[in-house]
Design a protein around this motif. Structure first.
Motif, PDB file in Angstrom:
ATOM      1  N   GLY A 164       0.858  -1.070  -0.157  1.00  0.00           N
ATOM      2  CA  GLY A 164      -0.033  -0.090  -0.130  1.00  0.00           C
ATOM      3  C   GLY A 164       0.875   1.389   0.046  1.00  0.00           C
ATOM      4  N   GLU A 165       1.953   1.201   0.750  1.00  0.00           N
ATOM      5  CA  GLU A 165       2.847   2.327   1.002  1.00  0.00           C
ATOM      6  C   GLU A 165       3.578   2.745  -0.642  1.00  0.00           C
ATOM      7  OE1 GLU A 165       5.491   1.650   4.026  1.00  0.00           O
ATOM      8  OE2 GLU A 165       4.064   1.908   5.671  1.00  0.00           O
ATOM      9  N   ARG A 166       4.003   1.726  -1.081  1.00  0.00           N
ATOM     10  CA  ARG A 166       4.600   1.753  -2.454  1.00  0.00           C
ATOM     11  C   ARG A 166       3.575   2.086  -3.627  1.00  0.00           C
ATOM     12  NH1 ARG A 166       7.406   3.602  -5.738  1.00  0.00           N
ATOM     13  NH2 ARG A 166       8.474   2.182  -7.324  1.00  0.00           N
ATOM     14  N   LEU A 167       2.326   1.782  -3.658  1.00  0.00           N
ATOM     15  CA  LEU A 167       1.223   2.288  -4.599  1.00  0.00           C
ATOM     16  C   LEU A 167       0.977   3.678  -4.169  1.00  0.00           C
ATOM     17  CD1 LEU A 167      -1.155  -0.696  -4.538  1.00  0.00           C
ATOM     18  CD2 LEU A 167       0.186   0.124  -6.497  1.00  0.00           C
ATOM     19  N   TYR A 168       1.077   4.237  -2.814  1.00  0.00           N
ATOM     20  CA  TYR A 168       0.768   5.355  -2.505  1.00  0.00           C
ATOM     21  C   TYR A 168       2.054   6.282  -2.908  1.00  0.00           C
ATOM     22  CZ  TYR A 168       0.054   9.410   0.476  1.00  0.00           C
ATOM     23  OH  TYR A 168      -0.181  10.751   0.936  1.00  0.00           O
ATOM     24  N   GLU A 169       3.156   6.004  -2.721  1.00  0.00           N
ATOM     25  CA  GLU A 169       4.146   6.579  -3.494  1.00  0.00           C
ATOM     26  C   GLU A 169       3.981   6.948  -4.829  1.00  0.00           C
ATOM     27  OE1 GLU A 169       7.602   4.546  -2.153  1.00  0.00           O
ATOM     28  OE2 GLU A 169       7.474   4.890  -0.071  1.00  0.00           O
ATOM     29  N   ILE A 170       3.787   5.890  -5.492  1.00  0.00           N
ATOM     30  CA  ILE A 170       3.633   5.932  -6.938  1.00  0.00           C
ATOM     31  C   ILE A 170       2.519   6.989  -7.564  1.00  0.00           C
ATOM     32  CG2 ILE A 170       3.003   4.774  -9.013  1.00  0.00           C
ATOM     33  CD1 ILE A 170       4.242   2.324  -7.692  1.00  0.00           C
ATOM     34  N   ARG A 171       1.262   7.001  -6.758  1.00  0.00           N
ATOM     35  CA  ARG A 171       0.412   7.869  -7.055  1.00  0.00           C
ATOM     36  C   ARG A 171       0.544   9.307  -6.584  1.00  0.00           C
ATOM     37  NH1 ARG A 171      -4.794   7.964  -3.287  1.00  0.00           N
ATOM     38  NH2 ARG A 171      -3.224   9.274  -2.224  1.00  0.00           N
ATOM     39  N   GLU A 172       1.272   9.548  -5.621  1.00  0.00           N
ATOM     40  CA  GLU A 172       1.625  10.926  -5.129  1.00  0.00           C
ATOM     41  C   GLU A 172       2.578  11.466  -5.928  1.00  0.00           C
ATOM     42  OE1 GLU A 172      -0.365  12.855  -2.943  1.00  0.00           O
ATOM     43  OE2 GLU A 172      -1.680  10.961  -3.925  1.00  0.00           O
ATOM     44  N   SER A 173       3.540  10.677  -6.522  1.00  0.00           N
ATOM     45  CA  SER A 173       4.627  11.300  -7.062  1.00  0.00           C
ATOM     46  C   SER A 173       4.122  11.785  -8.305  1.00  0.00           C
ATOM     47  CB  SER A 173       5.747  10.051  -7.250  1.00  0.00           C
ATOM     48  OG  SER A 173       6.874  10.496  -8.213  1.00  0.00           O
ATOM     49  N   TYR A 174       3.247  11.264  -8.865  1.00  0.00           N
ATOM     50  CA  TYR A 174       2.852  11.798  -9.978  1.00  0.00           C
ATOM     51  C   TYR A 174       1.906  13.054 -10.097  1.00  0.00           C
ATOM     52  CZ  TYR A 174       0.824  12.232 -14.866  1.00  0.00           C
ATOM     53  OH  TYR A 174       0.445  13.100 -16.077  1.00  0.00           O
ATOM     54  N   ARG A 205      -7.433  -3.942  -9.509  1.00  0.00           N
ATOM     55  CA  ARG A 205      -6.304  -4.855  -9.831  1.00  0.00           C
ATOM     56  C   ARG A 205      -5.766  -5.518  -8.653  1.00  0.00           C
ATOM     57  NH1 ARG A 205      -2.128  -3.070 -14.384  1.00  0.00           N
ATOM     58  NH2 ARG A 205      -0.789  -4.809 -14.556  1.00  0.00           N
ATOM     59  N   PHE A 206      -5.566  -4.792  -7.408  1.00  0.00           N
ATOM     60  CA  PHE A 206      -5.140  -5.470  -6.429  1.00  0.00           C
ATOM     61  C   PHE A 206      -6.092  -5.123  -5.052  1.00  0.00           C
ATOM     62  CE2 PHE A 206      -1.205  -3.431  -9.097  1.00  0.00           C
ATOM     63  CZ  PHE A 206      -0.796  -4.473  -9.266  1.00  0.00           C
ATOM     64  N   GLY A 207      -7.316  -5.387  -5.226  1.00  0.00           N
ATOM     65  CA  GLY A 207      -8.450  -5.226  -4.449  1.00  0.00           C
ATOM     66  C   GLY A 207      -7.847  -5.000  -2.756  1.00  0.00           C
ATOM     67  N   ARG A 208      -7.382  -6.119  -2.455  1.00  0.00           N
ATOM     68  CA  ARG A 208      -6.997  -6.219  -1.186  1.00  0.00           C
ATOM     69  C   ARG A 208      -5.831  -5.269  -0.664  1.00  0.00           C
ATOM     70  NH1 ARG A 208      -5.304 -12.462  -0.102  1.00  0.00           N
ATOM     71  NH2 ARG A 208      -6.759 -12.720  -1.709  1.00  0.00           N
ATOM     72  N   TYR A 209      -5.075  -4.904  -1.326  1.00  0.00           N
ATOM     73  CA  TYR A 209      -3.943  -4.030  -0.912  1.00  0.00           C
ATOM     74  C   TYR A 209      -4.485  -2.501  -1.411  1.00  0.00           C
ATOM     75  CZ  TYR A 209      -1.660  -8.287  -1.911  1.00  0.00           C
ATOM     76  OH  TYR A 209      -1.585  -9.745  -2.072  1.00  0.00           O
ATOM     77  N   ALA A 210      -5.796  -2.537  -1.853  1.00  0.00           N
ATOM     78  CA  ALA A 210      -6.188  -0.993  -2.071  1.00  0.00           C
ATOM     79  C   ALA A 210      -6.403   0.044  -0.884  1.00  0.00           C
ATOM     80  CB  ALA A 210      -7.399  -1.049  -2.974  1.00  0.00           C
ATOM     81  N   THR A 211      -6.495  -0.743   0.325  1.00  0.00           N
ATOM     82  CA  THR A 211      -6.978   0.327   1.365  1.00  0.00           C
ATOM     83  C   THR A 211      -6.248   1.158   1.847  1.00  0.00           C
ATOM     84  OG1 THR A 211      -6.085  -1.595   2.817  1.00  0.00           O
ATOM     85  CG2 THR A 211      -8.447  -1.778   2.320  1.00  0.00           C
ATOM     86  N   PHE A 212      -5.024   1.051   1.789  1.00  0.00           N
ATOM     87  CA  PHE A 212      -3.992   1.828   2.160  1.00  0.00           C
ATOM     88  C   PHE A 212      -4.221   3.341   1.097  1.00  0.00           C
ATOM     89  CE2 PHE A 212       0.398   4.124   2.963  1.00  0.00           C
ATOM     90  CZ  PHE A 212       0.638   3.721   4.105  1.00  0.00           C
ATOM     91  N   VAL A 213      -4.431   3.375   0.013  1.00  0.00           N
ATOM     92  CA  VAL A 213      -4.845   4.385  -0.782  1.00  0.00           C
ATOM     93  C   VAL A 213      -5.936   5.072  -1.075  1.00  0.00           C
ATOM     94  CG1 VAL A 213      -2.568   3.827  -2.221  1.00  0.00           C
ATOM     95  CG2 VAL A 213      -4.750   2.847  -3.169  1.00  0.00           C
TER      96      VAL A 213
END
Length: 105
Positions: free
Chosen positions: A60-70, A93-101
């Motif tokens: 979740g943190e990695r996905l958040y970093e990708i999103r916020e970077s852009y 795509r990653f349902g269970r990992y989406a809660t962080f973002v």
């Protein structure tokens, strides 16, 4: 019914493709940790679930970093539109990992 794809669809899909490739080991760790705690004896389930949650948080943190970077490169209304598109794609795509973002727009 014709579904319209938003203007960020292709960008987000490419970002998630790269994430999936770059973080394949982390995603595999999550799969293995999920199986471990799900199939564990009751006396170790809590500890193994904690291990699983740590991996999920890292994803979740990695996905958040990708999103916020852009998103930081965009004006506020456009960044909000992008974040919504990104969150939806992650959920699909990653349902269970989406809660962080998910809730952070």
């Amino acid at each position: 019914m014709i579904l319209r794809r938003g203007r960020f669809h292709e960008l987000v899909q490419r970002q998630l493709d790269l994430f999936e490739e770059d973080e394949a080991e982390l995603l595999e760790d999550a799969h293995e940790a999920d199986a471990a705690w799900t199939n564990a004896a009751a006396e170790v389930t809590e500890e193994l679930y904690g291990d699983y949650q740590l991996v999920v948080d890292a994803i979740g943190e990695r996905l958040y970093e990708i999103r916020e970077s852009y998103a930081r490169s965009l004006d506020d209304p456009t960044a909000r539109e992008y974040r919504i598109a990104f969150n939806r794609a992650v959920e699909t795509r990653f349902g269970r990992y989406a809660t962080f973002v998910d809730g952070d727009l």
